[in-house]
Scaffold this active site. Structure first.
Site, PDB file in Angstrom:
ATOM      1  N   HIS A 168      88.193 122.029  62.772  1.00 25.87           N
ATOM      2  CA  HIS A 168      87.740 122.429  61.441  1.00 25.87           C
ATOM      3  C   HIS A 168      86.591 121.526  61.009  1.00 25.87           C
ATOM      4  O   HIS A 168      86.721 120.295  61.060  1.00 25.87           O
ATOM      5  CB  HIS A 168      88.874 122.326  60.415  1.00 25.87           C
ATOM      6  N   ASP A 185      94.487 125.679  56.788  1.00 28.48           N
ATOM      7  CA  ASP A 185      93.922 124.376  57.142  1.00 28.48           C
ATOM      8  C   ASP A 185      94.736 123.224  56.555  1.00 28.48           C
ATOM      9  O   ASP A 185      94.181 122.206  56.126  1.00 28.48           O
ATOM     10  CB  ASP A 185      92.458 124.268  56.657  1.00 28.48           C
ATOM     11  N   TRP A 213      51.167  88.262  56.592  1.00 30.93           N
ATOM     12  CA  TRP A 213      49.997  88.710  55.853  1.00 30.93           C
ATOM     13  C   TRP A 213      48.678  88.240  56.435  1.00 30.93           C
ATOM     14  O   TRP A 213      47.606  88.596  55.938  1.00 30.93           O
ATOM     15  CB  TRP A 213      50.082  88.265  54.386  1.00 30.93           C
ATOM     16  N   GLY A 250      62.943  89.706  50.309  1.00 30.93           N
ATOM     17  CA  GLY A 250      64.290  89.451  49.813  1.00 30.93           C
ATOM     18  C   GLY A 250      65.124  90.704  49.673  1.00 30.93           C
ATOM     19  O   GLY A 250      66.353  90.650  49.764  1.00 30.93           O
ATOM     20  N   GLN A 283      65.621  91.776  53.936  1.00 25.79           N
ATOM     21  CA  GLN A 283      67.011  91.362  54.112  1.00 25.79           C
ATOM     22  C   GLN A 283      67.893  92.542  54.496  1.00 25.79           C
ATOM     23  O   GLN A 283      68.774  92.429  55.356  1.00 25.79           O
ATOM     24  CB  GLN A 283      67.525  90.720  52.819  1.00 25.79           C
ATOM     25  N   SER A 329      57.609  82.540  58.713  1.00 21.33           N
ATOM     26  CA  SER A 329      57.963  81.125  58.642  1.00 21.33           C
ATOM     27  C   SER A 329      59.290  80.840  59.338  1.00 21.33           C
ATOM     28  O   SER A 329      60.144  81.715  59.466  1.00 21.33           O
ATOM     29  CB  SER A 329      58.056  80.683  57.178  1.00 21.33           C
ATOM     30  N   CYS A 365      48.423  81.724  63.124  1.00 27.17           N
ATOM     31  CA  CYS A 365      49.690  81.115  63.560  1.00 27.17           C
ATOM     32  C   CYS A 365      49.490  80.069  64.643  1.00 27.17           C
ATOM     33  O   CYS A 365      50.259  79.111  64.746  1.00 27.17           O
ATOM     34  CB  CYS A 365      50.658  82.199  64.025  1.00 27.17           C
ATOM     35  N   LYS A 383      49.284  76.159  47.262  1.00 32.39           N
ATOM     36  CA  LYS A 383      50.061  75.379  48.234  1.00 32.39           C
ATOM     37  C   LYS A 383      49.134  74.499  49.078  1.00 32.39           C
ATOM     38  O   LYS A 383      49.441  73.332  49.365  1.00 32.39           O
ATOM     39  CB  LYS A 383      50.856  76.326  49.129  1.00 32.39           C
ATOM     40  N   GLU A 430      52.919  72.236  58.828  1.00 30.09           N
ATOM     41  CA  GLU A 430      51.846  73.195  59.017  1.00 30.09           C
ATOM     42  C   GLU A 430      51.192  73.513  57.674  1.00 30.09           C
ATOM     43  O   GLU A 430      51.872  73.712  56.668  1.00 30.09           O
ATOM     44  CB  GLU A 430      52.425  74.481  59.624  1.00 30.09           C
TER      45      GLU A 430
END
Length: 917
Positions: free
Chosen positions: A122, A158, A588, A646, A650, A666, A722, A772, A819
């Protein structure tokens, strides 16, 4: 030999049953065949009479095998069992009745007759949706789960005890056909065979059905499938797809009944179109180039692809207002041959029709929906792999119309409607760049499920380029579901390797044809200098897709000699197979190139993908999605979901349906991703993470070249690289001259608009990164390093930073360990001749991505290259990557390889097969 054969025979039939199969259809035929393969004995098949001279597929298979076949139009009259029917049934001596698909009412004395009773398939998760239209109601009610039950028959509807159940997720645009073909049909066959074996082994459960959650809905018929318009778009969509293909949801348009097929929810903006008044609808529909847009009472929209009129004619909804008939095309000699082959196929299916004429109607001649599947598959098999859809048959039911449709398909004139893209357009760089900005899921650009957007910023002046869809968890799940369906059920999973390679070559060509626009978008969105973007960001992306396109049909396993088990012999071989759905998360600094490095290998291996670009640089990835459609990639193979790491990133690392995740970014985020991948479903992972790549410059080097290459090692792509040389070790005797020359060359560099062809150095990627880098320089000064040049923001709009040089950097300092990922040259001197000492200092880092050495002494160069702990060593050069050379790090720079043959292994699994003969 005879004793051994007898033992094998007894083992084969151990715990096997004598079965009566009661039912019909292709599903019944497959259950019958699989049960026989498992060693069960089918003592009788009870099915429906021939229709228009055609036997049911179950009857055909059984008759071919010599199994007794009984074709009863009914089993009882006026509530009483027909004596002759029951006697015929009892004569076969079945131990179990198996009802895989049965439309007749079977009396209880037959149901309860065998030793083990009867089991029934079924198509719902009982007790929900009892009744004959269970699959329809699963979709009509908007259930998120579908499935089937194998249960013990009783005298209720059924309501018997459950033997086993299986379930699957329902996609937002699934139809009855999609659910049936993807899950209910293939998994239902396996489950019926499993259920019979459980009974044979005495292990079959009988779980009473609960009353809680029990539902019964009536059989859906045409008269009660009319659409009620005062409902939300989602409810309307569920009603329409729940009736597709039978009995068909309908409404009244211009005084006649029109049935809707192929409904999808419209998540993107409503395209322009011509209004169409619909009886009962508060808002007219819109006939657009992609279909008929309909509106719910909540203001949201859906789109239907095909319309069918009362006379049975079906048309694309986009052609509702089209005037005149489609012109008849003249057939070439080759097309005439194809038409003759198809005529033979029609004659084989329509065996009751003496001659197939142009006016022969497929369905009016007795064909059923099962025959549609047979027709499509036979044409694919006998006409060189020609791929038709079931809709092609429904939309051209007469033979002459069908041949015309086939010919147009062969000529490429019957392609799907053009992709709908809402662009943001800008006049820049002496061209008009057109940038998609929505999520790309299952072959369509669509807004995020919750409608959220975010600004992507031009780093040259800080202005907003456009608002981009901000993918939610729902969007991620939709993308993964689309990729999973494309891999398991779509054309991509069936495509041969060379055809896959052909699509990738075509995509590479399109990237090259659009390289100026792509490079311009890259300059706008990431700050890449336009000339560098042309050569590297875009140029290497083109090369990467061409390289891996060539690998598609060269992925091979091997044969392996193993110990033979006498007197038998063995053949052992390995197969390289795709993993399934892969997630890719890119950074990026090289938005398109990083996409290409990972996705090209992923696709060449035969996987499907869900890719999340960096939140700050999504635009070339979305343009890539548009080009993939133009290249001919099937829906769901490539999905792009812009948004945050995030949320979207994730969810990708946690998603149970993803089998591999490739990440560049990273080290801290890489560790979190690896943890999530392990906890969720132990998915395969490859990581390309942070670096602090050492570059050792010996005093016997060619100094001019060392200066030029050393500057490139640091300042290439604004230092957002990188493998950038994170620390230069310069031999004491040439240290001061090296620094002097570097500063002289920096002063010659032009800092400015990346679209200016004479610019050497563009803006940093985004404001937070610039801040940064400035903090990084402040930390260096505070620790006592000597700031020789730069270290400041350029006083102009945008996120520009001066190329910077630090000297006197000692091993304990922050600059020596961390770095920067920016245009900051960190120089340390080492004593003349201290090779082992400088090697120890160079390796005193947790990173190991790249490294370099400059010297004319080949012995010294080879010694140093052996001792450096890095995935790549450059000798008398730097930044020299190639699509054929594997790239990846060691230690906390990650593991796994991009590029080269080794990259394919990241997206393949090895299966070992051993055959005894």
């Amino acid at each position: 030999h005879h004793i051994r054969s007898s033992q094998v025979l007894r083992a084969y039939f151990k715990n096997k049953l004598k079965l009566a199969l009661i039912g019909q259809s292709l599903f019944g035929q497959e259950v019958y065949s699989h049960l026989r393969k498992e060693g069960h004995r089918v003592v009788g098949v009870f099915t429906v009479p021939d229709k228009d001279g055609k036997a049911d597929p179950l009857a055909l298979a059984a008759e071919k095998d010599g199994t007794p076949v009984f074709k009863f139009p009914r089993w009882r009259v006026k509530g009483k069992t027909i004596k002759e029917v029951v006697e015929a049934y009892r004569s076969v001596g079945a131990e179990l009745n198996v009802l895989p698909f049965c439309t007749q009412f079977i009396p209880m004395d037959v149901i309860d007759g065998p030793k083990h009773g009867s089991i029934i398939y079924h198509p719902s998760i009982l007790p929900r949706h009892r009744g004959a239209s269970a699959i329809n109601w699963t979709l009509i009610m908007g259930d998120k789960k579908a499935g089937f039950s194998v249960f013990w028959a009783d005298d209720g509807l059924d309501t018997g005890p459950i033997l086993l159940q299986r379930s699957c997720d329902v996609g937002p645009n699934d139809t009855v056909d999609a659910l049936y073909n993807r899950f209910l049909f293939p998994e239902g066959i396996k489950a019926m065979v499993e259920a019979v074996q459980l009974i044979a082994d005495g292990k079959a459960p009988r779980v009473p059905q609960p009353e809680e959650g029990a539902t019964y809905e009536g059989i859906q018929k045409k008269e009660n499938a009319e659409i009620s318009w005062d409902q939300s778009a989602e409810v309307l969509h569920n009603w329409i797809r729940g009736h597709d293909k039978v009995p068909g949801a309908w409404t009244e348009i211009n005084g006649q009944m029109v049935t809707f097929y192929g409904s999808t929810l419209l998540n993107s903006s409503v395209p322009s179109g011509e209004p169409l008044e619909i009886k009962g609808a508060k808002k007219p529909g819109l006939v657009t180039k992609n279909g008929l847009v309909l509106f719910g009472n909540d203001g949201k929209a859906l789109m239907v692809r095909n319309l069918q009129f009362e006379d049975g004619k079906m048309i694309p909804a986009s052609q509702y207002f089209s005037a005149g008939e489609t012109p008849v095309v003249e057939l070439t000699a080759e097309e005439v041959k194809v038409a003759e082959i198809i005529k033979v196929i029609w004659a084989g299916i329509l065996s009751n029709v003496s001659v197939i004429e142009d006016s022969t109607d497929f369905f009016k001649s007795g064909a059923s929906s099962m025959d549609v599947v047979r027709l499509v598959e036979e044409i694919r098999q006998k006409c060189g792999g020609l791929q038709l859809q079931n809709e092609d048959v429904y939309m051209a039911t007469k033979f002459e119309d069908f041949i015309q449709k086939v010919v147009r398909k062969l000529r490429g004139e019957d392609q799907e409607a053009e992709l709908v893209v809402d662009y943001v357009s800008k006049e820049v760089n002496e061209m008009t760049v057109k940038m998609p900005y929505q999520c790309f899921i299952n072959g369509q650009f669509t807004d995020a499920d919750d409608g959220k957007t975010y600004d992507t910023i031009n780093p040259t002046d800080g202005s907003t380029i456009c608002k981009v869809s901000y993918a939610s968890l729902v969007d991620v799940d939709k993308a993964v579901a689309a990729a999973k369906d494309a891999f398991e059920n779509g054309e991509w999973g069936r495509m041969n390797a060379r055809e896959r390679g052909r699509l990738m070559y075509r995509l590479a060509d399109l990237l090259e044809e659009n390289q100026e626009e792509l490079a311009t978008i890259e300059a706008l969105d990431s700050g890449a200098v336009y000339t560098l973007a042309l050569k590297t960001h875009i140029g290497m992306s083109v090369q990467t897709f061409r390289y891996f396109a060539g690998w598609c049909d060269k992925i091979q396993g091997s044969t392996i000699p193993i110990n033979q088990a006498r007197p038998n012999r063995n053949l052992t071989f390995t197969k390289k197979e795709p993993l399934g759905v892969c997630a890719i998360i890119i950074p990026w600094n090289y938005p398109l190139m990083m996409l290409a490095w990972k996705s090209a290998a992923c696709l060449a291996a035969g996987n499907t993908l869900v890719l999340k670009p960096a939140q700050v640089t999504p635009l070339t990835a979305l343009k890539f999605a548009e080009l993939s459609v133009k290249a001919g990639f099937p829906k769901g193979v490539i999905n792009i979901i812009p948004g945050s790491g995030g949320i979207a990133g994730q969810r990708l690392s946690e998603h149970p349906d993803i089998r591999k995740l490739g990440f560049t970014g990273s080290t801290p985020i890489g560790k979190q991703i690896m943890k999530s991948c392990a906890v969720s479903n132990l998915k395969k992972v490859s990581l390309e993470l942070g670096g602090k790549s050492p570059l050792i410059i010996f005093n016997d080097c060619e100094l001019d070249k060392a200066v030029r290459m050393g500057m490139g090692a640091v300042f290439f792509n604004k230092g957002e690289n990188c493998i950038a040389a994170g620390r230069l070790f310069v031999e004491e005797s040439i240290h001061d001259e090296f620094v002097t020359r570097v500063v002289e060359e920096i002063k010659k560099m032009k800092i400015g608009d990346p679209l200016d062809r004479s610019t050497d150095h563009g803006p940093q990627n985004h404001k937070a990164h610039l801040e940064k880098l400035l903090q990084y320089c402040e930390a260096g000064v505070k620790e006592g390093a000597t700031l020789v040049y730069g270290g400041r923001q350029v006083q102009r709009p945008g996120f520009f930073m001066e190329p910077t040089v630090f000297t006197d950097v000692e091993d304990h300092m922050y600059l020596a360990k961390e770095e920067s990922f920016g245009p900051i040259m960190v120089i340390s001197k080492f004593q003349n001749g201290d090779i082992d000492g400088v090697l120890q200092r160079a390796n005193n880092t947790e990173y190991g991505l790249a490294s370099g050495v400059f010297t004319k002494d080949i012995n010294k160069a080879m010694y140093v290259s052996e001792k450096l702990e890095a995935g790549t060593v450059f000798i008398n050069t730097y930044n020299k990557t190639d699509v054929a050379a594997p790239f990846g790090g060691v230690k906390q720079s990650g593991f796994g390889k991009d590029l080269g043959e080794e990259a394919l292994n990241e997206y393949l699994k090895t299966k070992t097969v051993t055959l005894e003969y």
